[in-house]
Design a protein around this motif. Structure first.
Motif, PDB file in Angstrom:
ATOM      1  N   ASP A  19       0.851  -1.185   0.000  1.00  0.00           N
ATOM      2  CA  ASP A  19       0.000   0.000   0.000  1.00  0.00           C
ATOM      3  C   ASP A  19       0.886   1.234   0.000  1.00  0.00           C
ATOM      4  OD1 ASP A  19       1.007  -0.283   2.557  1.00  0.00           O
ATOM      5  OD2 ASP A  19      -0.848   0.348   3.552  1.00  0.00           O
ATOM      6  N   GLU A  43      -8.397   3.559  -1.994  1.00  0.00           N
ATOM      7  CA  GLU A  43      -9.311   3.554  -0.850  1.00  0.00           C
ATOM      8  C   GLU A  43      -9.883   4.949  -0.616  1.00  0.00           C
ATOM      9  OE1 GLU A  43      -9.527   1.695   3.656  1.00  0.00           O
ATOM     10  OE2 GLU A  43      -7.979   1.028   2.244  1.00  0.00           O
ATOM     11  N   HIS A  85      -3.903   0.681  -2.535  1.00  0.00           N
ATOM     12  CA  HIS A  85      -3.257  -0.625  -2.423  1.00  0.00           C
ATOM     13  C   HIS A  85      -2.843  -1.073  -3.824  1.00  0.00           C
ATOM     14  CE1 HIS A  85      -5.099  -1.126   1.636  1.00  0.00           C
ATOM     15  NE2 HIS A  85      -6.085  -0.459   1.082  1.00  0.00           N
ATOM     16  N   TYR A 141     -10.776  -4.668   0.768  1.00  0.00           N
ATOM     17  CA  TYR A 141      -9.758  -3.961   1.542  1.00  0.00           C
ATOM     18  C   TYR A 141      -9.234  -4.825   2.696  1.00  0.00           C
ATOM     19  CZ  TYR A 141     -11.258   0.204  -1.006  1.00  0.00           C
ATOM     20  OH  TYR A 141     -11.570   1.111  -1.990  1.00  0.00           O
ATOM     21  N   THR A 142     -10.110  -5.603   3.306  1.00  0.00           N
ATOM     22  CA  THR A 142      -9.672  -6.512   4.376  1.00  0.00           C
ATOM     23  C   THR A 142      -8.712  -7.548   3.820  1.00  0.00           C
ATOM     24  OG1 THR A 142     -11.739  -6.232   5.617  1.00  0.00           O
ATOM     25  CG2 THR A 142     -10.440  -8.192   6.086  1.00  0.00           C
ATOM     26  N   ARG A 145      -5.283  -5.968   3.042  1.00  0.00           N
ATOM     27  CA  ARG A 145      -4.475  -5.736   4.247  1.00  0.00           C
ATOM     28  C   ARG A 145      -3.886  -7.041   4.763  1.00  0.00           C
ATOM     29  NH1 ARG A 145      -8.857  -2.037   5.140  1.00  0.00           N
ATOM     30  NH2 ARG A 145      -8.105   0.108   4.965  1.00  0.00           N
ATOM     31  N   SER A 146      -4.622  -8.122   4.626  1.00  0.00           N
ATOM     32  CA  SER A 146      -4.081  -9.425   5.033  1.00  0.00           C
ATOM     33  C   SER A 146      -2.889  -9.800   4.172  1.00  0.00           C
ATOM     34  CB  SER A 146      -5.164 -10.500   4.928  1.00  0.00           C
ATOM     35  OG  SER A 146      -6.222 -10.259   5.837  1.00  0.00           O
ATOM     36  N   GLU A 148      -0.933  -7.755   2.592  1.00  0.00           N
ATOM     37  CA  GLU A 148       0.157  -6.831   2.897  1.00  0.00           C
ATOM     38  C   GLU A 148       0.862  -7.203   4.196  1.00  0.00           C
ATOM     39  OE1 GLU A 148      -2.150  -3.286   2.785  1.00  0.00           O
ATOM     40  OE2 GLU A 148      -2.487  -3.506   0.630  1.00  0.00           O
ATOM     41  N   SER A 149       0.147  -7.782   5.138  1.00  0.00           N
ATOM     42  CA  SER A 149       0.783  -8.188   6.391  1.00  0.00           C
ATOM     43  C   SER A 149       1.741  -9.347   6.156  1.00  0.00           C
ATOM     44  CB  SER A 149      -0.274  -8.590   7.422  1.00  0.00           C
ATOM     45  OG  SER A 149      -0.915  -9.798   7.060  1.00  0.00           O
TER      46      SER A 149
END
Length: 302
Positions: A19, A43, A85, A141-142, A145-146, A148-149
């Protein structure tokens, strides 16, 4: 409007993600030879992206698909804080980029490495530029983010040694998240009739942009009421048909400016603008320079 059609199996697979937060005045760097598909999800804010000589305003809750074979860059700096993202993926399956939506998979020209019946061959169609559906935005988006982690651990060398086995064990989880996101951005034949109407109208705009196109023409092409056609288009693309038509005409004008020596009057007529004066005004508003200066700057850069 362009669409990427992916024939499957084999299915597309996830590579990397991340992101970025751009301040007002920041811009996306130029990229070429990336070697993978790059999908941007905004976003909030707006990215002003160009892929070769095609220009896109990617606004809040919109996505843009960038091809590995083309160069992409910002054609204009961000005018507001923009958070987005990015996701890289690839496929070894045949792909096709076109301005039409394929209803079903066509027979492959090459012999597959495995015996798989044509009845089970699928096609996934992704709009190059699309509005993310409200009901899908949260899960997309969830999922991003997963992903990206996972990615941040992989590319921090100091952490990688401790996390390496963890990442290998979770590679299938990454693919599962990616395929879930992919399912939300492809066009499904069995539902979302509003999306189908919107894409039909967009195809009409792209094919007949040199002509005068009325809302009645759009409704007849989509076989629905004019007001419904306009609502579906706004819901899908976040803009009106008239603004989309102006953008298509500007893209064509840019191509003619940088690849020909045609006059502004000739380009204005070919691209479908009502007059050279109107063309010059709209062009300068979009690119901050008049058409002939844009041509000069573009050739100097090349």
């Amino acid at each position: 409007m362009k669409y990427l059609s992916i024939y499957a199996p084999p299915y597309p697979f996830f590579l990397y993600s991340g992101d970025a937060l751009f301040r007002s005045g920041d811009r996306h760097a130029q990229r070429s030879g990336l070697g993978a598909f790059d999908m941007l999800f905004v976003e909030y804010g707006c990215l002003y992206m160009a892929q070769d000589e095609e220009f896109y305003e990617v606004r809040q809750h919109e996505a843009l698909l960038l091809s590995p074979a083309q160069t992409h860059r910002s054609y204009k700096r961000c005018t507001e804080e923009t958070y987005f993202h990015w996701l890289h993926f690839y496929t070894t399956a045949p792909v096709e980029m076109s301005s039409s939506i394929h209803a079903k998979a066509a027979p492959r020209t090459e012999k597959p490495d495995f015996d798989y019946s044509m009845e089970n061959l699928e096609i996934y169609t992704i709009p190059v530029h699309q509005k993310i559906r409200e009901e899908s935005a949260g899960s997309i988006y969830t999922g991003l983010r997963s992903l990206e982690s996972y990615s941040i651990n992989r590319y921090q060398d100091g952490i990688m040694k401790n996390k390496e086995s963890f990442l290998h064990e979770n590679r299938l989880k990454q693919q599962n998240i990616f395929l879930s996101i992919l399912s939300d951005v492809v066009i499904h034949e069995e539902h979302h009739s509003g999306r189908r109407i919107a894409h039909t109208v967009m195809q009409l705009l792209q094919s007949d942009y040199p002509q005068k196109i009325t809302l009645k023409d759009m409704a007849e092409a989509a076989n629905c009421h004019p007001a419904h056609a306009a609502r579906c288009f706004l819901s899908e693309y976040g803009t009106t048909p008239n603004k989309a038509l102006a953008s298509i005409r500007l893209n064509e004008a840019v191509k003619l400016l940088v690849t020909t020596n045609l006059t502004c009057e000739e380009i204005s007529e070919i691209a479908g603008f009502s007059s050279p004066y109107y063309f010059n005004r709209v062009f300068k508003k979009q690119f901050q320079v008049p058409p002939l200066q844009y041509r000069k700057l573009s050739r100097q850069q090349k």
